[in-house]
Design a protein around this motif. Structure first.
Motif, PDB file in Angstrom:
ATOM      1  N   VAL A  58      15.042 -15.320 -21.989  1.00 62.24           N
ATOM      2  CA  VAL A  58      14.919 -16.879 -22.043  1.00 62.24           C
ATOM      3  C   VAL A  58      14.390 -17.321 -20.793  1.00 62.24           C
ATOM      4  CG1 VAL A  58      16.856 -18.235 -21.611  1.00 62.24           C
ATOM      5  CG2 VAL A  58      15.982 -18.383 -23.628  1.00 62.24           C
ATOM      6  N   GLY A  59      13.448 -18.330 -20.955  1.00 66.16           N
ATOM      7  CA  GLY A  59      12.975 -19.136 -19.667  1.00 66.16           C
ATOM      8  C   GLY A  59      13.405 -20.659 -19.926  1.00 66.16           C
ATOM      9  N   LEU A  60      13.515 -21.245 -18.748  1.00 67.38           N
ATOM     10  CA  LEU A  60      13.875 -22.682 -18.884  1.00 67.38           C
ATOM     11  C   LEU A  60      12.762 -23.272 -17.886  1.00 67.38           C
ATOM     12  CD1 LEU A  60      15.439 -25.344 -19.485  1.00 67.38           C
ATOM     13  CD2 LEU A  60      16.936 -24.841 -17.736  1.00 67.38           C
ATOM     14  N   ARG A  61      11.733 -24.195 -18.184  1.00 66.87           N
ATOM     15  CA  ARG A  61      10.689 -24.711 -17.446  1.00 66.87           C
ATOM     16  C   ARG A  61      11.206 -26.122 -17.392  1.00 66.87           C
ATOM     17  NH1 ARG A  61       6.231 -22.048 -21.250  1.00 66.87           N
ATOM     18  NH2 ARG A  61       6.373 -19.917 -20.434  1.00 66.87           N
ATOM     19  N   LEU A  62      11.107 -26.555 -16.035  1.00 67.80           N
ATOM     20  CA  LEU A  62      11.453 -27.832 -15.653  1.00 67.80           C
ATOM     21  C   LEU A  62      10.640 -28.888 -14.850  1.00 67.80           C
ATOM     22  CD1 LEU A  62      15.270 -27.151 -14.893  1.00 67.80           C
ATOM     23  CD2 LEU A  62      14.297 -28.294 -16.996  1.00 67.80           C
TER      24      LEU A  62
END
Length: 182
Positions: free
Chosen positions: A94-98
């Protein structure tokens, strides 16, 4: 010439004079908060992974599966879910892009189901249709630099590459390639 045409031409001339007096218009640069909009949705995903990075190894393995990218905060963030299978096993990540509106840059964070903790953020931005993101990490106890890149972006496909450097960024070894197709 009719009175109506004269009035129209006078207005057009007046508008042209006002615009000329104002000087050239500055091009408005997009701020970057929608750079990942191309990636929203469900993708067939092919992964090629170098089995032993930065060892001189040339042994690659492949995985196939699906990834789903969901919009968060109207596109100022997104969640990237990956699930692929191959001869070397099963990967769930899982990747979280902010998006940081002050710096106009993104930070990318990643983990997989076997780790359960986010890696250090990769920081960067898109320019000229390509996104490059950099960060620090460790591999086998030594400090390395990591580069993540998005390229070849179309409405129905894109490419992601990860590369490592153990010499301060002088040379890079690609060790992970993902291709996305709709």
């Amino acid at each position: 010439m009719s009175k109506r045409k004269k009035t129209w031409k006078a207005r057009l001339l007046s508008a042209a004079i006002v615009l000329a007096a104002a000087g050239p218009l500055a091009a408005v640069e997009p701020d970057g908060q929608h750079d990942f909009d191309f990636h929203f949705g469900t993708w067939k995903t092919h992964v090629s992974r170098l089995m032993h990075p930065l060892t001189g190894s040339t042994t690659w393995t492949a995985y196939d599966g699906e990834s789903v990218v969901r919009k968060v905060w109207n596109g100022k963030a997104s969640i990237f879910e990956l699930e692929v299978e191959g001869p070397a096993g099963h990967i769930e990540g899982v990747g979280l892009r902010l998006y940081d509106p002050k710096s106009h840059q993104w930070n990318l964070n990643w983990t997989n189901s076997s780790v359960g903790m986010l890696d250090g953020a990769m920081i960067g931005e898109f320019k000229g249709g390509r996104g490059d993101f950099y960060g620090n990490d460790t591999l086998d106890g030594r400090s390395i630099l990591v580069r993540n890149s998005f390229s070849d972006i179309t409405p129905n496909s894109s490419r992601f590459e990860q590369a490592f450097s153990d010499d301060g960024g002088k040379t890079w070894e690609t060790n992970w390639v993902m291709t996305f197709t709709r």
